[in-house]
Write an enzyme that holds these catalytic residues in place. Structure first.
Site, short mmCIF file in Angstrom:
data_model
loop_
_atom_site.label_atom_id
_atom_site.label_comp_id
_atom_site.label_asym_id
_atom_site.label_seq_id
_atom_site.Cartn_x
_atom_site.Cartn_y
_atom_site.Cartn_z
N LYS A 101 -2.15 -1.54 -3.93
CA LYS A 101 -3.04 -0.38 -3.84
C LYS A 101 -2.23 0.90 -3.87
O LYS A 101 -1.25 0.98 -3.14
CB LYS A 101 -3.80 -0.48 -2.52
CG LYS A 101 -4.68 0.69 -2.20
CD LYS A 101 -5.28 0.51 -0.85
CE LYS A 101 -6.00 1.78 -0.49
NZ LYS A 101 -6.42 1.80 0.87
N LYS A 107 0.86 -1.18 0.00
CA LYS A 107 0.00 0.00 0.00
C LYS A 107 0.89 1.23 0.00
O LYS A 107 1.65 1.46 0.93
CB LYS A 107 -0.89 -0.02 1.24
CG LYS A 107 -1.78 1.19 1.37
CD LYS A 107 -2.80 1.00 2.46
CE LYS A 107 -3.63 2.24 2.67
NZ LYS A 107 -4.61 2.07 3.74
C1 PBG Z 1 -7.71 2.91 5.57
C2 PBG Z 1 -7.94 2.85 4.11
C3 PBG Z 1 -7.72 3.85 3.14
C4 PBG Z 1 -8.22 3.33 1.94
C5 PBG Z 1 -8.67 2.05 2.21
N1 PBG Z 1 -8.48 1.77 3.54
C6 PBG Z 1 -7.21 5.23 3.24
C7 PBG Z 1 -5.82 5.54 3.63
O1 PBG Z 1 -4.96 4.68 3.81
O2 PBG Z 1 -5.62 6.75 3.81
C8 PBG Z 1 -8.25 4.07 0.64
C9 PBG Z 1 -9.31 3.63 -0.31
C10 PBG Z 1 -9.56 4.55 -1.43
O3 PBG Z 1 -8.90 5.60 -1.63
O4 PBG Z 1 -10.48 4.25 -2.19
N2 PBG Z 1 -6.40 2.84 5.98
#
Ligand code: PBG
Length: 326
Positions: free
Chosen positions: A247, A194
């Protein structure tokens, strides 16, 4: 000129093109993220995510009916808590909003696969994904809370738990906690890779989860790194992850391809909020054909190597697939 090889021969008709098409997105590849809020009778469009809504549990069930009727087999639930605090109490409370939503959805649609996002950032008053002390996000101190959150989701009936916090060691901790409590059958889909991304912007406004100080760069990955992505994924597998995830998706197609080549395990890609909203706004301005862009983008994510795609386009894509049977 005498041309023997003519690639255009296989592009002449739609049937020929379908016959030789290498990559196709199936409805069963799609996971639909949904946002649930406290209250009743709420279906409120999220300004940052056109076409997506905050649902109270009662109306979530009506929405889930549409999702199921379209043939979508999996959803991913996000909760917006009533109150935030230092320790993210609602994240792991058995009556937290996500726990309520999981129970309700599983009661009405036992066959629908319910995944739950496991994180603390929506639930902490500082908006970070772990416990904070002196402006540092503490790793090991956060793991108990994260594992308890996952356990509470499993107890509510979640079919898959999906940790998105990026703390080190969370997969092992969650696995151990689930197993100890007789949930050894619940898989972990780890947001393994991520990146610290600008493309989460609309999600953070939808979930009210923007960090109140600093950013997420001390736990989410740097956009320039791909060797590190392989290391992260390898660690998660060692710790017991069942499904890996990359992601965002579109800006990281090469990472998807490399991960798929390195590890013969199911791979998910999250086509995130910013990636979705860009298409929606460009479409609204009349600048692109949003539907064609959607199909092209989701196809590219699958072609890169993703086995499943988490996307706010899931319903639109399922409708498109139904209108365009191949
Ligand atoms: C929580 C989380 C996030 C997303 C999914 N779970 C946000 C982040 O890490 O700031 C992002 C999903 C999206 O942008 O569609 N940690």
């Amino acid at each position: 000129m005498e041309l023997i090889k003519r690639p255009r021969r296989l592009r002449r008709t739609s049937a020929l093109r379908n016959l030789v098409q290498e990559t196709r997105v199936n409805i069963s590849d799609l996971v639909y993220p949904l946002f649930v809020v406290h209250g009743e009778g709420i279906k409120k469009e999220i300004p940052a995510l056109p076409g997506q809504y905050h649902f109270s549990v009662d109306l979530l069930i009506e929405e889930v009916k549409k999702v199921v009727d379209l043939g979508i087999q999996a959803i991913l639930l996000f909760g917006i808590p009533k109150e935030k605090d230092e320790y993210a109490s609602e994240a792991y409370g058995m009556n937290g909003i996500v726990q309520q939503a999981i129970r309700a959805v599983k009661k009405h649609y036992p066959d629908l696969l319910v995944m739950s996002d496991v994180c603390l950032c929506q639930y902490t008053n500082h908006g970070h994904c772990g416990i904070v002390k002196d402006n540092h996000v503490l790793n090991d101190e956060s793991l108990d809370l994260i594992a308890n959150t996952a356990l509470s989701h499993a107890m509510a009936g979640a079919d898959v738990v999906a940790p998105s916090d990026m703390m080190d060691g969370r997969v092992a901790k969650i696995r151990k906690t689930l197993d100890k409590n007789n949930y050894s059958h619940v898989p972990i889909m780890s947001y393994s890779v991520k990146y610290a991304s600008a493309f989460y912007g609309p999600f953070r406004s939808a979930a009210g989860s923007s960090p109140q100080f600093g950013d997420r760069k001390t736990y989410q990955m740097d956009a320039g790194n791909v060797d590190e992505a392989i290391r992260e994924a390898a660690l998660d597998l060692e710790e017991g992850a069942d499904i890996l995830m990359v992601k965002p998706a579109l800006a990281y197609l090469d990472v998807i391809t490399k991960l798929k080549a390195a590890f013969p395990v199911p791979l998910a890609a999250y086509h995130v909020s910013g990636e979705y909203t860009m298409v929606k706004l460009a479409e609204k301005e009349g600048l692109i054909d949003g539907e064609k862009a959607m199909v092209e983008i989701l196809t590219s994510i699958k072609r890169a190597g993703a086995d499943m795609i988490l996307t706010y386009f899931a319903k639109d894509m399922a409708e498109w697939i139904r209108r365009n049977p191949q």
